[in-house]
Design an enzyme around this catalytic site. Structure first.
Site, PDB file in Angstrom:
ATOM      1  N   TYR A 158      71.802 162.969  79.472  1.00  0.00           N
ATOM      2  CA  TYR A 158      72.279 164.147  78.754  1.00  0.00           C
ATOM      3  C   TYR A 158      73.140 163.781  77.548  1.00  0.00           C
ATOM      4  O   TYR A 158      73.601 164.666  76.829  1.00  0.00           O
ATOM      5  CB  TYR A 158      73.115 165.037  79.687  1.00  0.00           C
ATOM      6  CG  TYR A 158      72.283 165.799  80.672  1.00  0.00           C
ATOM      7  CD1 TYR A 158      71.610 165.131  81.688  1.00  0.00           C
ATOM      8  CD2 TYR A 158      72.169 167.174  80.599  1.00  0.00           C
ATOM      9  CE1 TYR A 158      70.839 165.811  82.596  1.00  0.00           C
ATOM     10  CE2 TYR A 158      71.394 167.869  81.506  1.00  0.00           C
ATOM     11  CZ  TYR A 158      70.738 167.177  82.496  1.00  0.00           C
ATOM     12  OH  TYR A 158      69.974 167.864  83.393  1.00  0.00           O
ATOM     13  N   LYS A 228      70.001 156.674  92.028  1.00  0.00           N
ATOM     14  CA  LYS A 228      68.657 156.112  92.090  1.00  0.00           C
ATOM     15  C   LYS A 228      68.779 154.625  91.700  1.00  0.00           C
ATOM     16  O   LYS A 228      68.061 154.109  90.847  1.00  0.00           O
ATOM     17  CB  LYS A 228      67.756 156.908  91.121  1.00  0.00           C
ATOM     18  CG  LYS A 228      66.296 156.659  91.244  1.00  0.00           C
ATOM     19  CD  LYS A 228      65.667 157.276  92.464  1.00  0.00           C
ATOM     20  CE  LYS A 228      64.240 156.771  92.585  1.00  0.00           C
ATOM     21  NZ  LYS A 228      63.645 156.911  93.899  1.00  0.00           N
ATOM     22  N   ASP A 282      66.079 160.661  95.957  1.00  0.00           N
ATOM     23  CA  ASP A 282      64.890 161.307  96.527  1.00  0.00           C
ATOM     24  C   ASP A 282      65.077 161.539  98.027  1.00  0.00           C
ATOM     25  O   ASP A 282      64.736 162.593  98.575  1.00  0.00           O
ATOM     26  CB  ASP A 282      63.596 160.540  96.217  1.00  0.00           C
ATOM     27  CG  ASP A 282      63.752 159.042  96.272  1.00  0.00           C
ATOM     28  OD1 ASP A 282      64.887 158.551  96.186  1.00  0.00           O
ATOM     29  OD2 ASP A 282      62.745 158.340  96.420  1.00  0.00           O
ATOM     30  N   ASP A 306      72.077 167.900  88.402  1.00  0.00           N
ATOM     31  CA  ASP A 306      71.405 169.097  87.907  1.00  0.00           C
ATOM     32  C   ASP A 306      70.296 169.507  88.879  1.00  0.00           C
ATOM     33  O   ASP A 306      70.222 170.653  89.337  1.00  0.00           O
ATOM     34  CB  ASP A 306      70.817 168.789  86.521  1.00  0.00           C
ATOM     35  CG  ASP A 306      70.559 170.057  85.720  1.00  0.00           C
ATOM     36  OD1 ASP A 306      70.834 171.144  86.242  1.00  0.00           O
ATOM     37  OD2 ASP A 306      70.074 169.957  84.582  1.00  0.00           O
TER      38      ASP A 306
END
Ligand code: NAP
Length: 419
Positions: A158, A228, A282, A306
């Site tokens: 972002y 991640k 995930d 988000d």
């Protein structure tokens, strides 16, 4: 303070901040900037203000609202998307609330929401996700969710560092990456867009520190770092490592990690410690559904936060009821999780609950807990009787469908009855 187009209310006073003590000084009649935003913002904003006014009044307080502008309104009034005086007014008044602002996809201007958060250094986007009695949910046990998401707000993908396909800049970056950094045969030939994902030690640590402080102060059991890092080792992996470092360095007595939990306490944490653990993003998304009760406070880089907070919001009834707030040091900008939902705009039908509950977070931040509790109680009793807006009514049998303004009026009446 005077502005060009913003009208400062005569009767209110400014909230100030004592930096040494890290406390806000809130006058009896604080000036609070409000930005209605685009699309359904113009429906849910005024509705939420009515509810917040009623709660303030019922508990002996008073809010002096000050309208500030961005997005469509600002284009009309200032001929720009995000006027500097809007940013300054929010900066100076320290506590504000906003509705959603539309961001075009692909071409067009960059997100005004992201710009505001960055300009005001509102580094922690906090999204409590808890079940309100009576809300229809797509999952079996929605009441098991009682989580607070801390999403880093200023960096990650972002940050806005990206180059468009076909430009000289993107080819320069491609050459640098391939020739100087040795990543040859990694990027396919032909047109490419390239973005940069900065995750800093500073940005990570202040976010995770805030999440752990929150967990300690609110008697929460755990803080989970969601990353991640198996794939993006030096960005998301670093987020995890710096997150554990903050816990060890700043909260050695108050936190333990998951290994210690099992090795020393056989999985049963003592009451007065917060367990700091981590999950790959995930996996975390499925854990939210399958092991909901194991998660309490989450700390995440921007993009994971988000995705995850919308998904968690769906479990407890959808975006229409999911509140949020952006925190900096001595500063808050409350805003719902949802966007401007253009197809519902101006129809007096959108659910104002997310905006109302974002206002509740704002009231808590300024120490008006009695008013915040009233808001919560009134909204919960309204929803439990299934007198709700279209989004919830379509999910319950025998519900009564109300417009945005009717819903807000009934919540106001409940506040008056409860007070
Ligand atoms: P969205 O505006 O959040 O709306 C998606 C869907 O969620 C709506 O069509 C509606 O579903 C439901 N919904 C959202 N808010 C609701 C409410 N208050 N009451 C009832 N239902 C609600 O997401 P989007 O369509 O992806 O984004 C639209 C614009 O908003 C984009 O320009 C985006 O960039 C912007 N946005 C801004 C913010 C922000 O200002 N912080 C955040 C997110 C998105 P149904 O139609 O199925 O009923």
């Amino acid at each position: 303070m005077s502005y060009d187009k913003i009208e400062v209310p005569d009767e209110g006073e400014q909230i100030t901040y004592d930096e040494d003590e890290d406390v806000l000084e809130v006058p009896d009649h604080p000036i609070i900037p409000v930005l209605h935003g685009d699309g359904i913002g113009k429906d849910v904003g005024p509705a939420a203000q009515k509810v917040l006014n009623a709660a303030a009044e019922a508990t002996g307080h008073d809010i002096a609202w000050m309208d500030v502008y961005a997005g469509e309104d600002a284009r009309e009034t200032y001929d720009e998307n995000l006027p500097q005086e809007t940013v300054e007014a929010i900066r100076e008044h320290r506590v504000a609330i906003k509705g959603p602002l539309t961001t075009p996809v692909g071409a067009g201007f960059r997100s005004l929401n992201v710009a505001l958060r960055k300009k005001l250094d509102l580094y922690a986007n906090v999204r409590p996700t808890y079940y309100l009695d009576g809300v229809p949910s797509p999952v079996k046990d929605p009441e098991e969710m009682d989580m607070v998401n801390f999403r880093e707000n200023t960096e990650d993908v972002y940050a806005g560092i990206e180059w468009e396909a076909g430009t000289d800049e993107v080819e320069e970056v491609r050459d640098f990456v391939e020739d100087d950094m040795g990543f040859d045969a990694t990027i396919h030939d032909g047109a490419v867009g390239i973005g940069v994902k900065p995750i800093t030690e500073f940005g990570t640590k202040r976010l995770v520190r805030r999440a752990i402080e929150y967990a300690i102060e609110n008697d929460r059991d755990s803080v989970t770092l969601v990353h991640k890092g198996n794939i993006m080792k030096f960005t998301e992996g670093a987020f995890r490592d710096w997150g554990y470092e903050v816990a060890e360095e700043d909260f050695p007595e108050e936190t333990i990690d998951e290994d210690t939990l099992w090795e020393e306490y056989d999985g049963e944490a003592p009451d007065d410690v917060v367990v700091v653990k981590d999950r790959i993003a995930d996996n975390m998304l499925q854990q939210l559904l399958t092991r909901t009760e194991n998660y309490d406070v989450l700390a995440m880089p921007n993009l994971n936060g988000d995705y995850l907070s919308d998904s968690a919001g769906a479990q407890i009834g959808g975006l229409g009821i999911a509140p949020g707030a952006n925190f900096g040091d001595g500063r808050v900008l409350a805003e719902p999780v949802h966007g401007s939902a253009p197809k519902h705009a101006g129809k007096d039908k959108a659910n104002p609950t997310a905006m109302i509950l974002s206002g509740k977070l704002m009231l808590e931040y300024i120490g008006w807990d009695d008013a915040a509790d009233l808001v919560h109680e009134a909204v919960e009793s309204q929803i439990s009787e299934h007198r709700v807006t279209y989004d919830l009514e379509r999910q319950v049998e025998g519900g009564v469908k109300l417009s945005t303004s009717e819903y807000a009026e009934e919540v106001v009446e409940r506040i008056e009855d409860l007070a």
